[in-house]
Design a protein around this motif. Structure first.
Motif, PDB file in Angstrom:
ATOM      1  N   THR A   1       0.850  -1.195   0.000  1.00  0.00           N
ATOM      2  CA  THR A   1       0.000   0.000   0.000  1.00  0.00           C
ATOM      3  C   THR A   1       0.881   1.239   0.000  1.00  0.00           C
ATOM      4  OG1 THR A   1      -1.702  -1.176   1.250  1.00  0.00           O
ATOM      5  CG2 THR A   1      -1.840   1.225   1.189  1.00  0.00           C
ATOM      6  N   LEU A   2       0.563   2.169  -0.862  1.00  0.00           N
ATOM      7  CA  LEU A   2       1.356   3.390  -0.969  1.00  0.00           C
ATOM      8  C   LEU A   2       1.278   4.173   0.330  1.00  0.00           C
ATOM      9  CD1 LEU A   2       3.045   5.142  -2.939  1.00  0.00           C
ATOM     10  CD2 LEU A   2       0.900   6.342  -3.510  1.00  0.00           C
ATOM     11  N   ALA A   3       2.452   4.429   0.946  1.00  0.00           N
ATOM     12  CA  ALA A   3       2.515   5.167   2.207  1.00  0.00           C
ATOM     13  C   ALA A   3       2.756   6.655   1.983  1.00  0.00           C
ATOM     14  CB  ALA A   3       3.615   4.590   3.096  1.00  0.00           C
ATOM     15  N   ASP A   4       3.575   6.981   0.978  1.00  0.00           N
ATOM     16  CA  ASP A   4       3.909   8.373   0.708  1.00  0.00           C
ATOM     17  C   ASP A   4       4.059   8.547  -0.797  1.00  0.00           C
ATOM     18  OD1 ASP A   4       5.115  10.891   0.396  1.00  0.00           O
ATOM     19  OD2 ASP A   4       6.107  10.753   2.338  1.00  0.00           O
ATOM     20  N   SER A   5       3.171   9.314  -1.389  1.00  0.00           N
ATOM     21  CA  SER A   5       3.187   9.491  -2.835  1.00  0.00           C
ATOM     22  C   SER A   5       4.395  10.299  -3.300  1.00  0.00           C
ATOM     23  CB  SER A   5       1.901  10.175  -3.303  1.00  0.00           C
ATOM     24  OG  SER A   5       1.764  11.438  -2.670  1.00  0.00           O
ATOM     25  N   THR A   6       4.974  11.120  -2.403  1.00  0.00           N
ATOM     26  CA  THR A   6       6.129  11.931  -2.807  1.00  0.00           C
ATOM     27  C   THR A   6       7.406  11.109  -2.852  1.00  0.00           C
ATOM     28  OG1 THR A   6       6.492  12.605  -0.503  1.00  0.00           O
ATOM     29  CG2 THR A   6       5.114  14.034  -1.879  1.00  0.00           C
ATOM     30  N   THR A   7       7.547  10.160  -1.919  1.00  0.00           N
ATOM     31  CA  THR A   7       8.759   9.328  -1.886  1.00  0.00           C
ATOM     32  C   THR A   7       8.569   7.982  -2.564  1.00  0.00           C
ATOM     33  OG1 THR A   7       8.156   8.351   0.253  1.00  0.00           O
ATOM     34  CG2 THR A   7       9.422  10.403   0.298  1.00  0.00           C
ATOM     35  N   GLY A   8       7.314   7.599  -2.769  1.00  0.00           N
ATOM     36  CA  GLY A   8       7.034   6.292  -3.343  1.00  0.00           C
ATOM     37  C   GLY A   8       7.155   5.152  -2.365  1.00  0.00           C
ATOM     38  N   GLU A   9       7.314   5.469  -1.060  1.00  0.00           N
ATOM     39  CA  GLU A   9       7.433   4.419  -0.042  1.00  0.00           C
ATOM     40  C   GLU A   9       6.122   3.638   0.078  1.00  0.00           C
ATOM     41  OE1 GLU A   9      10.597   6.649   2.957  1.00  0.00           O
ATOM     42  OE2 GLU A   9       8.436   6.941   3.198  1.00  0.00           O
ATOM     43  N   GLU A  10       6.259   2.331   0.284  1.00  0.00           N
ATOM     44  CA  GLU A  10       5.099   1.455   0.382  1.00  0.00           C
ATOM     45  C   GLU A  10       5.104   0.682   1.691  1.00  0.00           C
ATOM     46  OE1 GLU A  10       3.903   0.036  -4.074  1.00  0.00           O
ATOM     47  OE2 GLU A  10       5.696  -0.893  -3.196  1.00  0.00           O
ATOM     48  N   ASP A  11       3.940   0.590   2.335  1.00  0.00           N
ATOM     49  CA  ASP A  11       3.736  -0.347   3.428  1.00  0.00           C
ATOM     50  C   ASP A  11       3.601  -1.738   2.835  1.00  0.00           C
ATOM     51  OD1 ASP A  11       3.689   1.785   5.237  1.00  0.00           O
ATOM     52  OD2 ASP A  11       1.533   2.044   5.003  1.00  0.00           O
ATOM     53  N   VAL A  12       4.272  -2.722   3.449  1.00  0.00           N
ATOM     54  CA  VAL A  12       4.302  -4.071   2.880  1.00  0.00           C
ATOM     55  C   VAL A  12       3.849  -5.085   3.928  1.00  0.00           C
ATOM     56  CG1 VAL A  12       5.704  -5.829   1.734  1.00  0.00           C
ATOM     57  CG2 VAL A  12       6.235  -3.402   1.416  1.00  0.00           C
ATOM     58  N   LEU A  13       2.978  -5.968   3.534  1.00  0.00           N
ATOM     59  CA  LEU A  13       2.523  -7.055   4.407  1.00  0.00           C
ATOM     60  C   LEU A  13       2.625  -8.360   3.630  1.00  0.00           C
ATOM     61  CD1 LEU A  13       1.250  -7.766   7.180  1.00  0.00           C
ATOM     62  CD2 LEU A  13      -0.990  -7.524   6.094  1.00  0.00           C
ATOM     63  N   LYS A  14       3.257  -9.374   4.265  1.00  0.00           N
ATOM     64  CA  LYS A  14       3.415 -10.668   3.606  1.00  0.00           C
ATOM     65  C   LYS A  14       2.975 -11.795   4.529  1.00  0.00           C
ATOM     66  CE  LYS A  14       7.285  -9.469   0.544  1.00  0.00           C
ATOM     67  NZ  LYS A  14       8.637  -9.865   0.078  1.00  0.00           N
ATOM     68  N   GLY A  15       2.622 -12.930   3.940  1.00  0.00           N
ATOM     69  CA  GLY A  15       2.242 -14.110   4.697  1.00  0.00           C
ATOM     70  C   GLY A  15       1.838 -15.218   3.742  1.00  0.00           C
ATOM     71  N   LYS A  16       1.616 -16.403   4.310  1.00  0.00           N
ATOM     72  CA  LYS A  16       1.105 -17.477   3.458  1.00  0.00           C
ATOM     73  C   LYS A  16      -0.353 -17.226   3.069  1.00  0.00           C
ATOM     74  CE  LYS A  16       4.190 -21.214   4.902  1.00  0.00           C
ATOM     75  NZ  LYS A  16       4.276 -22.595   5.445  1.00  0.00           N
ATOM     76  N   LEU A  17      -1.061 -16.511   3.968  1.00  0.00           N
ATOM     77  CA  LEU A  17      -2.471 -16.206   3.725  1.00  0.00           C
ATOM     78  C   LEU A  17      -2.743 -14.764   4.171  1.00  0.00           C
ATOM     79  CD1 LEU A  17      -5.239 -17.598   2.901  1.00  0.00           C
ATOM     80  CD2 LEU A  17      -5.615 -17.899   5.360  1.00  0.00           C
ATOM     81  N   ILE A  18      -3.423 -13.986   3.333  1.00  0.00           N
ATOM     82  CA  ILE A  18      -3.781 -12.612   3.684  1.00  0.00           C
ATOM     83  C   ILE A  18      -5.261 -12.397   3.371  1.00  0.00           C
ATOM     84  CG2 ILE A  18      -3.498 -10.161   3.110  1.00  0.00           C
ATOM     85  CD1 ILE A  18      -0.567 -10.640   2.642  1.00  0.00           C
ATOM     86  N   HIS A  19      -5.986 -11.848   4.362  1.00  0.00           N
ATOM     87  CA  HIS A  19      -7.378 -11.438   4.167  1.00  0.00           C
ATOM     88  C   HIS A  19      -7.420  -9.910   4.083  1.00  0.00           C
ATOM     89  CE1 HIS A  19      -8.855 -15.472   4.869  1.00  0.00           C
ATOM     90  NE2 HIS A  19      -8.220 -15.515   6.035  1.00  0.00           N
ATOM     91  N   PHE A  20      -7.912  -9.410   2.969  1.00  0.00           N
ATOM     92  CA  PHE A  20      -8.000  -7.964   2.727  1.00  0.00           C
ATOM     93  C   PHE A  20      -9.488  -7.592   2.797  1.00  0.00           C
ATOM     94  CE2 PHE A  20      -8.092  -4.068   0.326  1.00  0.00           C
ATOM     95  CZ  PHE A  20      -6.849  -3.484   0.471  1.00  0.00           C
ATOM     96  N   HIS A  21      -9.903  -6.997   3.951  1.00  0.00           N
ATOM     97  CA  HIS A  21     -11.320  -6.707   4.189  1.00  0.00           C
ATOM     98  C   HIS A  21     -11.659  -5.281   3.741  1.00  0.00           C
ATOM     99  CE1 HIS A  21     -12.218 -10.310   6.673  1.00  0.00           C
ATOM    100  NE2 HIS A  21     -10.918 -10.243   6.919  1.00  0.00           N
ATOM    101  N   ILE A  22     -12.836  -5.135   3.137  1.00  0.00           N
ATOM    102  CA  ILE A  22     -13.277  -3.842   2.621  1.00  0.00           C
ATOM    103  C   ILE A  22     -14.661  -3.538   3.169  1.00  0.00           C
ATOM    104  CG2 ILE A  22     -13.933  -2.592   0.522  1.00  0.00           C
ATOM    105  CD1 ILE A  22     -11.812  -4.751  -0.750  1.00  0.00           C
ATOM    106  N   LYS A  23     -14.858  -2.309   3.637  1.00  0.00           N
ATOM    107  CA  LYS A  23     -16.147  -1.871   4.164  1.00  0.00           C
ATOM    108  C   LYS A  23     -16.451  -0.489   3.605  1.00  0.00           C
ATOM    109  CE  LYS A  23     -18.747  -1.356   8.490  1.00  0.00           C
ATOM    110  NZ  LYS A  23     -18.680  -1.446   9.973  1.00  0.00           N
ATOM    111  N   ASN A  24     -17.669  -0.334   3.111  1.00  0.00           N
ATOM    112  CA  ASN A  24     -18.076   0.941   2.510  1.00  0.00           C
ATOM    113  C   ASN A  24     -17.073   1.402   1.451  1.00  0.00           C
ATOM    114  OD1 ASN A  24     -20.363   1.078   4.190  1.00  0.00           O
ATOM    115  ND2 ASN A  24     -19.163   2.042   5.821  1.00  0.00           N
TER     116      ASN A  24
END
Length: 360
Positions: A268-291
């Protein structure tokens, strides 16, 4: 006198067709008989109407080939059996197998579906069909639109396929949310035990802010679930997702959850000016969305995370952690908190730390 002779002749022809050929002339303004290349032809013009069992046929002009047991219908052609109605510029109809070959601005309408194409083969006995050139299908029951260049339907197998620049669009009548699926081949199985649509080769799925690509996608109608196989990749708002396989869950076509299975990674993009990204890894990932916003992301089994954070003193840095399970929570789509569970290890890197941080 002449008029009576014509009417009598048409009546004799109609009786002859009804008795020996299974097809009956109901009406024609004009009838001509002639031989072409040794074959006897019968030509009918003006308000032509034929009937075979429950099948009725209308046109402006018809040519009957008795030896071939075929009639060519031309001009404002309509053929219907009460269940299916075909309209076209020209239709070749073989009355023994009840097989039709339709040309030019073809339309076929049934109780649930409408199909448009430039060419159609349709059998009135078994309902099998083949269509090509500018194919468009609309299902009124579930508000599904399908486009392509070639398609066929097998009623015995309850299986249909559309190929070459195939595109499926499904609209939810309540929410007006729209699901688009593109691929070189789209297949549909309308069986009680498995109602599903399958997209094959260069597949793209679009729904709201979601874009996903893969080689094969299976959409299970009853479950409102899409399974993406063979190199799936997805983008949602500022997040990039990849895994060996993905499961995309909907609720009335509104995106609810994306599950990443095997070598799962969410960036996930953390800072659009630097291009830094938050990173999450695992064997299984659940990405939940609300509204329509990211609500939480959960990584399970050999989980690792790298998140850029700013503390209450406006000091900025990066937090790297590993654990059995890592949960990331969002507010209004922005990072809010992180929960690390089981075998947790972590390292904080201040902003002054200049080396590249690798996530294993």
């Amino acid at each position: 006198m002449v008029r009576n002779v014509i009417l009598l002749s048409l009546l004799i022809i109609a009786n002859l067709f009804g008795q020996s050929q299974g097809i009956e002339l109901i009406h024609a303004d004009k009838h001509i008989g002639k031989k072409v290349g040794g074959e006897q032809l019968r030509i009918f013009e003006g308000n032509v109407h034929f009937q075979q069992d429950t099948i009725h046929m209308w046109c402006d002009r018809a040519v009957m080939y008795e030896e071939k047991e075929k009639i060519d219908f031309e001009g404002h052609v309509i053929i219907t059996d009460g269940k299916s109605t075909i309209r076209a510029k020209k239709i070749e109809y073989y009355w023994q197998p009840q097989q039709s070959y339709c040309y030019g601005q073809v339309r076929i309408k049934t109780e649930k579906d409408s199909l448009y194409s430039e060419y159609l083969e349709y059998n009135f006995k078994d309902g099998s069909a083949l269509a090509r050139e500018n194919l468009y299908l609309f299902n009124r029951e579930n508000l599904t639109h399908i486009w392509g260049q070639y398609g066929f339907y097998n009623p015995q197998e309850k299986f249909s396929q559309v190929s070459i620049q195939a595109h499926l669009m499904k609209i939810d009548s309540a929410s007006n949310d729209t699901l688009n699926i593109f691929g070189q081949v789209l297949q549909y199985f309308d069986r009680k035990e498995e109602r599903k649509a399958v997209a094959i080769d260069s597949v793209t799925i679009l729904q709201g802010d979601l874009k996903a690509v893969c080689d094969t996608a299976i959409y299970w109608i009853e479950k409102d679930l899409a399974v993406l196989k063979h190199n799936p990749r997805a983008w949602y708002e500022d997040s990039r997702l990849k895994a060996v396989e993905m499961e995309v869950y909907f609720d009335s076509l509104r995106l609810k959850r994306i599950t990443l299975i095997g070598e799962a990674e969410a960036r996930t993009l953390a800072d659009s000016t630097t291009g830094e990204e938050d990173v999450l890894k695992g064997k299984l990932i659940h990405f939940h969305i609300k509204n329509k916003k990211a609500e939480r992301i959960i990584a399970i089994d050999n989980a690792s995370s790298l998140y850029y954070i700013t503390d209450e003193n406006e000091e900025r840095g990066a937090n790297f952690a590993t654990a059995d399970t890592i949960k990331i929570f969002f507010q209004a789509g922005r990072l809010d908190s992180i929960s690390i569970i089981g075998g947790a290890r972590g390292t904080y890197y201040p902003e002054a730390f200049k080396k590249e941080i690798d996530v294993e």
